[in-house]
Design a protein around this motif. Structure first.
Motif, short mmCIF file in Angstrom:
data_model
loop_
_atom_site.label_atom_id
_atom_site.label_comp_id
_atom_site.label_asym_id
_atom_site.label_seq_id
_atom_site.Cartn_x
_atom_site.Cartn_y
_atom_site.Cartn_z
N ASP A 3 0.87 -1.18 0.00
CA ASP A 3 0.00 0.00 0.00
C ASP A 3 0.91 1.22 0.00
N MET A 5 2.64 4.61 -2.54
CA MET A 5 2.51 5.48 -3.70
C MET A 5 3.81 6.24 -3.91
N LEU A 23 -2.50 14.98 -2.80
CA LEU A 23 -2.58 13.51 -2.89
C LEU A 23 -1.72 12.85 -1.82
N ALA A 27 -3.08 10.47 1.10
CA ALA A 27 -2.63 9.08 1.11
C ALA A 27 -2.00 8.73 2.45
N MET A 30 -4.27 8.13 5.17
CA MET A 30 -5.02 6.88 5.02
C MET A 30 -4.11 5.67 5.27
N ILE A 32 -1.21 5.05 3.71
CA ILE A 32 -0.43 4.66 2.53
C ILE A 32 0.97 5.26 2.65
N ARG A 153 1.47 0.52 -5.54
CA ARG A 153 0.23 0.38 -6.31
C ARG A 153 0.02 1.56 -7.22
N ILE A 154 0.41 2.74 -6.75
CA ILE A 154 0.15 3.98 -7.49
C ILE A 154 1.47 4.70 -7.75
N LEU C 146 -7.74 7.95 -4.42
CA LEU C 146 -6.78 6.96 -3.92
C LEU C 146 -7.42 5.58 -3.77
N ALA C 147 -8.67 5.54 -3.34
CA ALA C 147 -9.37 4.26 -3.20
C ALA C 147 -9.50 3.60 -4.57
N ALA C 149 -7.62 4.31 -7.39
CA ALA C 149 -6.31 4.05 -7.99
C ALA C 149 -5.64 2.82 -7.35
N GLY C 150 -5.90 2.63 -6.05
CA GLY C 150 -5.30 1.49 -5.36
C GLY C 150 -5.77 0.14 -5.90
#
Lengths: 158, 158, 158
Positions: A3, A5, A23, A27, A30, A32, A153-154, C146-147, C149-150
């Motif tokens: 998780d 980015m 962003l 992130a 959250m 990330i 993931r991103i 983000l949700a 894109a993840g």
């Protein structure tokens, strides 16, 4: 894959930097993991204000002067209009109680976002470590970016 | 998902192209498969020097002349200043022994990086296969990009 | 991870929007789920024509007038040339039977592509829901992006 980015901040535009840090802070809050790579003009975002590098060479020095750095000197990607549009946008943000970029960056650091300065382009821009803000966590090149991005993931290029 | 990276080079800016090829060569030398899609202004990077397409139609011809292609004619995304800033940056790169874009592209080819030209935008730009360098591996559209990107850990739009 | 793609349309440039919608429609027709986030100048793509927001505040109003929105008012990222280059490109696209952006957007909607407007930057740009086209599916911020894109294999920032 984690998780996680990664963001490459290539452009030193104020609006793209705001988008990136918006962003990044969202992130990080959250849970990330976020790593931001500053390269080319994006290095301006993490440059100290008004400091002109003492590197030798007229060209590097000239470039350092023309290419103003520092979080408060970034232009908009559109409607910069010699600074008038950028000033207007900053006032709009203030009126709307939207935090300025400098505060978004502080928030990002507090949330654990990692700042990596691209060593390859630091040279091209005539910048040394001394020209950058102390919040930079690491100085690295493409290999470090790729190792991080391969786990994420991103991955975005701004 | 494979250890693979795709890049879309949309902009024909010298600095973004350098960033892209720097990533591509680093990735390829780490054993990561790399596919680069050249679209819109990014097609200028793989255009032959000075060649103006013989396509019919005044507008296409005009556009081909204004929109100069070729690896040595790319502008910077910032401080191009009618070519002065771009020339200065190239000299800085030379002084620092950083390889020019043409060499990075050769290196990329030698490392197995794939060059794909976007057929949809070739038409829009008035370009035919004859206008592009022979190093192009394939001519394809969005479906080919999506098939490649869907397998890749890292996908960036430059 | 799903067969899904997210695009952030940050720039309001016509060429980048065409690139984005070209990818989006190709992806959707291949069965890939697509979500497009419109932020900053990208909000211009989903703005109603000529409508100037009735928001209070001189600065917001001024900005709304300078920063023209609507799918037919977008500039090219290069060679806009006060509109001449952009007009020429549109004519070239027409001659080549390439659908204009407005049609690509309709096609995207018909194929189930989701349009999300960034609420954070709507405020900054002085835009309300009333300024945007009814095709917008949702109004959301970074957390929603983000949700999405993840879960997606492909995430691009244009």
């Amino acid at each position: 894959m984690k998780d996680k980015m990664t963001l490459i901040l290539f452009s030193g535009d104020l609006d793209k930097a705001i988008a990136g840090f918006n962003l990044a802070t969202a992130a990080a809050s959250m849970g990330i993991e976020v790593v931001i790579f500053f390269t080319f003009w994006g290095l301006n975002i993490i440059r100290k204000e008004k400091k002109v590098s003492r590197t030798k060479g007229l060209k590097k020095k000239l470039f350092g002067i023309i290419n103003k750095g520092g979080v408060n000197n970034l232009p908009l990607s559109r409607f910069h209009m010699s600074g008038i549009g950028t000033k207007m946008m900053k006032q709009l943000m203030k009126e709307m109680k939207f935090p300025p970029l400098a505060e978004l960056m502080k928030l990002a650091k507090n949330l654990g976002v990692k700042f990596v300065a691209c060593t390859t382009t630091m040279g091209m821009m005539g910048l040394t470590k001394d020209d950058l803000i102390p919040e930079v966590d690491a100085y690295a090149g493409a290999a470090t970016y790729l190792a991080n991005a391969g786990q994420s993931r991103i991955n975005l290029f701004l």
